[in-house]
Design a protein around this motif. Sequence first.
Motif, PDB file in Angstrom:
ATOM      1  N   PRO A   1       0.811  -1.228   0.000  1.00  0.00           N
ATOM      2  CA  PRO A   1       0.000   0.000   0.000  1.00  0.00           C
ATOM      3  C   PRO A   1       0.838   1.269   0.000  1.00  0.00           C
ATOM      4  O   PRO A   1       0.504   2.247  -0.683  1.00  0.00           O
ATOM      5  N   LEU A   2       1.938   1.255   0.778  1.00  0.00           N
ATOM      6  CA  LEU A   2       2.722   2.488   0.896  1.00  0.00           C
ATOM      7  C   LEU A   2       3.453   2.819  -0.400  1.00  0.00           C
ATOM      8  O   LEU A   2       3.656   3.996  -0.716  1.00  0.00           O
ATOM      9  N   ALA A   3       3.858   1.800  -1.152  1.00  0.00           N
ATOM     10  CA  ALA A   3       4.547   2.071  -2.414  1.00  0.00           C
ATOM     11  C   ALA A   3       3.611   2.708  -3.434  1.00  0.00           C
ATOM     12  O   ALA A   3       4.070   3.334  -4.389  1.00  0.00           O
ATOM     13  N   PHE A   4       2.319   2.530  -3.255  1.00  0.00           N
ATOM     14  CA  PHE A   4       1.362   3.185  -4.144  1.00  0.00           C
ATOM     15  C   PHE A   4       1.007   4.578  -3.646  1.00  0.00           C
ATOM     16  O   PHE A   4       0.757   5.487  -4.445  1.00  0.00           O
ATOM     17  N   VAL A   5       1.012   4.764  -2.341  1.00  0.00           N
ATOM     18  CA  VAL A   5       0.602   6.054  -1.767  1.00  0.00           C
ATOM     19  C   VAL A   5       1.762   7.050  -1.762  1.00  0.00           C
ATOM     20  O   VAL A   5       1.595   8.223  -2.129  1.00  0.00           O
ATOM     21  N   ILE A   6       2.945   6.590  -1.344  1.00  0.00           N
ATOM     22  CA  ILE A   6       4.062   7.518  -1.165  1.00  0.00           C
ATOM     23  C   ILE A   6       4.439   8.238  -2.458  1.00  0.00           C
ATOM     24  O   ILE A   6       4.633   9.461  -2.448  1.00  0.00           O
ATOM     25  N   PRO A   7       4.583   7.561  -3.600  1.00  0.00           N
ATOM     26  CA  PRO A   7       4.915   8.320  -4.817  1.00  0.00           C
ATOM     27  C   PRO A   7       3.871   9.363  -5.191  1.00  0.00           C
ATOM     28  O   PRO A   7       4.219  10.453  -5.664  1.00  0.00           O
ATOM     29  N   ARG A   8       2.582   9.067  -4.963  1.00  0.00           N
ATOM     30  CA  ARG A   8       1.545  10.043  -5.287  1.00  0.00           C
ATOM     31  C   ARG A   8       1.624  11.251  -4.363  1.00  0.00           C
ATOM     32  O   ARG A   8       1.465  12.395  -4.797  1.00  0.00           O
TER      33      ARG A   8
END
Length: 553
Positions: A418-425
């Motif tokens: 989940p964090l790899a999808f949220v952090i870049p955004r």
Amino acid sequence: MPDEPYTPTHSPARAIPRPAAGPARAEASGTGTALTPPPPTAEAAPSPSPPAANGSGATEPGTTGPGTTEQGATEQGPTGPGTNGQGDAPGRVWLTRLLVVGLVLAALNLRPAITSLGALLEEVRTGLHMSGGVAGLLTSVPPLCFAVFGIAAPRLARRFGPAAVVCAGMAAIAVGVAVRPFAGGTPGFLAASALALMGIALSNVLMPVIVKRYFPDRVGTMTGLYSMALALGTSLAAAVTVPVTAALGGAWQTGLAVWSVLAVLAVLPWIPVVRDHRTVARPATPAPAPHTAPTTPPAPATPPEARTAPPTHATGAPTAPEAPGKTGTPAPATTPASEGPRTPAPAPASAPPTPAPATAGPRITRSRTAWALACFFGLQATGAYITMGWLPQIFRDAGVPASTAGVLLAVTMVMGVPLAFVIPRVAGRMRQQGPIVVVLGLSGLAGYAGLLTAPAAGAWLWAVLLGVSNCAFPLALTMIGMRARTGAGVVRLSAFAQCAGYLLSVPGPILVGALYQHSGGWTAPLALMAGLMVPQMAAGVLAGRDRTVEDGR
């Protein structure tokens, strides 16, 4: 016949630039604005359907011209496969979707070769009679291969195209993972592992390049998508390798080789993408001269008295009849009709512009931002590969069963889903990414402190905290795309940051293995790992500043 001034068909003030890279667009835009072509004359007849031009002088899709294919698409540009420069063509949307599938499957294969080994490291050490130092060397092979082979990625991408290189990289992963358990002895195991890691290294460098090239308006989203898939593949291999090995008979060789099936699946979607790229690039040759857009730069505006002055002709040269609409302008000497239309002497404005020196290779090495990003990438890679290689052993030495230790490593890795999808955004919307760097670094410090004090009692919490800390990897990839303005800049920055960073991370796992062997415990190795979080945060804050490598800073 009265003099009549000629006017451009497009006003330079209304020119709308179209973001496209490559020499083809540079040559077309060098003409400035397109002029209304004169009516046919006896000496030079215009082509039946002259190409339309936009305000920047580049030919519109659907026409042929210098640097365009027969469908009007530029030879290289930031749009996706099967596009015409303004988005997906109606019949080619499936190819873009196939590219997304290829990105996800490729990302799923970028870590199982490493984390599956970490879950079975004790069995591999016993089966191959490895010492602690050799095992530490084995855990350092991934970053070493990433640094060595990643240097070749930009050159291979220019020669064969990034999609073809990624496809070959997936094939190398499949072969290496399938062969290494049965290679016989430590040298063969290391050689086959190096083959698989070569494929991973090439794909590591080119993933940000493919995202920037084919999805320029969705960099954050696509980076998050493949980072999430990467974290999912990492955690999946860590969690199920031990149970799958037991289900297949208990041989560690089978448990490692089974992950080659996933790599074979990743090859399949890239094959049509590569074929389409070659099909589109094949007819990309300049059309014959009569069918190309006018290359004569517009004449500068002249006062009325200059336009009404009689033209001066060269002595003995025949004169051409004056074209309507340009009767007052000097007419060039004509050539026989058999020689085709006369090509005027090239003007400085029509020459392809020299690439900006900001994108040159040496400038990257003089950029403080590039070096800070390389240091940040290398330090986070050090922590990540120490975690993937040694975390299960840390838990097993603390009394945690082997299957549970593998699941704990999976928990660490799955935090990146989940964090790899949220952090870049989130990082893409921030001008500076330093605050995210600090939060991730503090999570790592807390996780290592917990492993020092109570490794078994708080094992699940420490696994979660270290998983949050490992999300510095997708953040680093996002910053690579944000610290360069052009596609060429992203290629060079990605290659430099990852190659230099992985070289910096090579000593870490070796040193941890040596400290573990000589001290007989994990106090010294964990203290080292915690201490590395401080310079990682410092480098990340510097790399997260709002500037680009093209600025030379």
